[in-house]
Design an enzyme around this catalytic site. Structure first.
Site, short mmCIF file in Angstrom:
data_model
loop_
_atom_site.label_atom_id
_atom_site.label_comp_id
_atom_site.label_asym_id
_atom_site.label_seq_id
_atom_site.Cartn_x
_atom_site.Cartn_y
_atom_site.Cartn_z
CG ASP A 79 0.84 1.66 3.42
OD1 ASP A 79 0.66 1.65 4.64
OD2 ASP A 79 -0.08 1.72 2.57
CB ALA A 208 -8.77 7.24 5.86
CG ASP A 251 -3.95 2.65 -2.57
OD1 ASP A 251 -4.01 3.17 -3.70
OD2 ASP A 251 -3.41 1.56 -2.38
P1 13P Z 1 -8.00 3.06 1.37
O1 13P Z 1 -8.21 1.73 0.72
O2 13P Z 1 -9.22 3.47 2.15
O3 13P Z 1 -7.56 4.13 0.45
O4 13P Z 1 -6.84 2.86 2.48
C1 13P Z 1 -5.50 2.90 2.09
C2 13P Z 1 -4.57 2.45 3.15
O5 13P Z 1 -4.91 2.27 4.32
C3 13P Z 1 -3.18 2.25 2.76
O6 13P Z 1 -2.38 1.79 3.79
O1 G3H Z 2 -3.19 -0.69 2.25
C1 G3H Z 2 -2.73 -0.35 1.17
C2 G3H Z 2 -3.39 -0.53 -0.11
O2 G3H Z 2 -4.61 0.04 -0.25
C3 G3H Z 2 -3.28 -1.91 -0.68
O3 G3H Z 2 -2.32 -1.70 -1.61
O4 G3H Z 2 -2.64 -3.31 -3.47
O5 G3H Z 2 -0.57 -1.92 -3.19
O6 G3H Z 2 -1.01 -3.83 -1.63
P1 G3H Z 2 -1.60 -2.79 -2.53
ZN ZN Z 3 -3.41 0.41 5.06
#
Ligand code: 13P
Ligand code: G3H
Ligand code: ZN
Length: 303
Positions: A79, A208, A251
């Protein structure tokens, strides 16, 4: 599986698959166990900072263990990959999908970087996601700069044609984290509809998380400070799916569930110091969040 396979089924069935960010054994188990219990496909997502925290080998191996120990429809996805070096290391470690996030670059630079990743990943059977537009809440962007920040449908078509990318993350007003909207939640559905008309690859919604009030209340009860936290309403998620989004990234909601539960356990049982008694309930809370998302996205029963 690759995201390409998982998302092709989602496109056909008009549902979405959750990509859940993991960074340790407990969060991985939460996602994998939820997928088993819901009989849902699942995308396990790992960011470069999660790799920095836990180590690429450790994360890849626990994910592979989960994938092998059941008949899960699962992909292991990088990601927000930012550079070629990380992409190569992840594909070498067995990731089946990678995101290259060139959203901070110019249009041409984003195309060049994404194309480089596609040329590298496709021969090795890994799928590629890219991002076009800047992920920022409506309030963060001045009205006159909004057009430039959100994904332009015509540019999206050109981007996909020139890169041969497998999935595209779009900016329609969502943002990462627990503070998405100052006022009422607002997404640009018209733009999403236009992008869907012009782009044939699966569309991805980052940022999201719903930031459920009950989790915020629980965390706050046990000492967290989360004033002003606000996320995506369930109805907005359903509308995004109706308009054609098939991958949804979560996340923050897992982090909130984890933190609220750890706070609760430590506060209500001050004599407890066994990590398993602290992290076990937190793992369970994250699993329940994932199960709820799978039902919301309508991916339950689709594995
Ligand atoms: P959130 O912070 O809304 O959970 O989004 C996570 C995300 O886009 C990870 O790539
Ligand atoms: O987009 C992804 C996460 O919400 C940010 O994650 O703190 O692991 O980079 P990270
Ligand atoms: Zn993201």
């Amino acid at each position: 599986m690759t995201n390409k396979e998982i998302l092709a089924s989602a496109e056909a069935g008009k549902y979405a698959v959750g990509a859940f960010n993991i960074h340790n054994l407990e969060s991985l188990q939460a996602a994998a166990t939820a997928a088993q219990e819901e009989n849902s496909p699942v995308i396990v997502a790992v960011t470069p900072s999660a790799i920095k925290y836990a180590g690429l080998g450790y994360l890849a191996e626990v994910a592979k263990t989960a994938a092998q120990s059941s008949s899960l429809s699962m992909s292991l996805h990088l990601d927000h990959g930012k550079d070629i070096d990380t992409i190569v290391k992840c594909v070498d470690a067995g990731f089946t999908s990678v995101m290259i996030d060139g959203s901070h670059l110019s249009f041409e630079e984003n195309i060049a970087l994404t194309k480089e990743v596609v040329d590298l990943a496709h021969p090795r059977k890994a799928a590629v996601e890219a991002e076009l537009g800047r992920l920022a809440g409506f309030e963060e962007i001045a009205v006159e700069r909004r057009e430039a920040a959100l994904t332009d449908p015509q540019a999206a078509r050109e981007f996909v044609r020139r890169t041969s990318v497998d999935a595209l993350a779009v900016a329609i007003g969502t943002s990462h984290g627990a503070y998405k909207f100052k006022g009422e939640p607002k997404l640009d559905y018209k733009r999403l509809t236009e992008i869907k008309e012009k782009v044939s690859v699966p569309l991805v919604l980052h940022g999201a998380s719903g930031v459920p009030a009950w989790i915020v209340r629980k965390a706050t009860k046990y000492g967290a400070e989360l004033a002003g936290a606000k996320g995506m309403p369930d109805e907005s998620i359903k509308q995004a799916i109706r308009l054609g989004v098939t991958k949804i990234n979560i996340d923050t909601d897992l982090r909130l569930a984890f933190a609220a539960t750890v706070r609760e356990v430590l506060t209500s049982t001050p004599t407890e110091f066994d990590p398993r008694k602290i992290l076990g309930p937190a793992r369970e809370a994250m699993k329940e969040v994932v199960r709820g998302k799978m039902r919301l996205f309508d991916s339950s029963g689709r594995a």
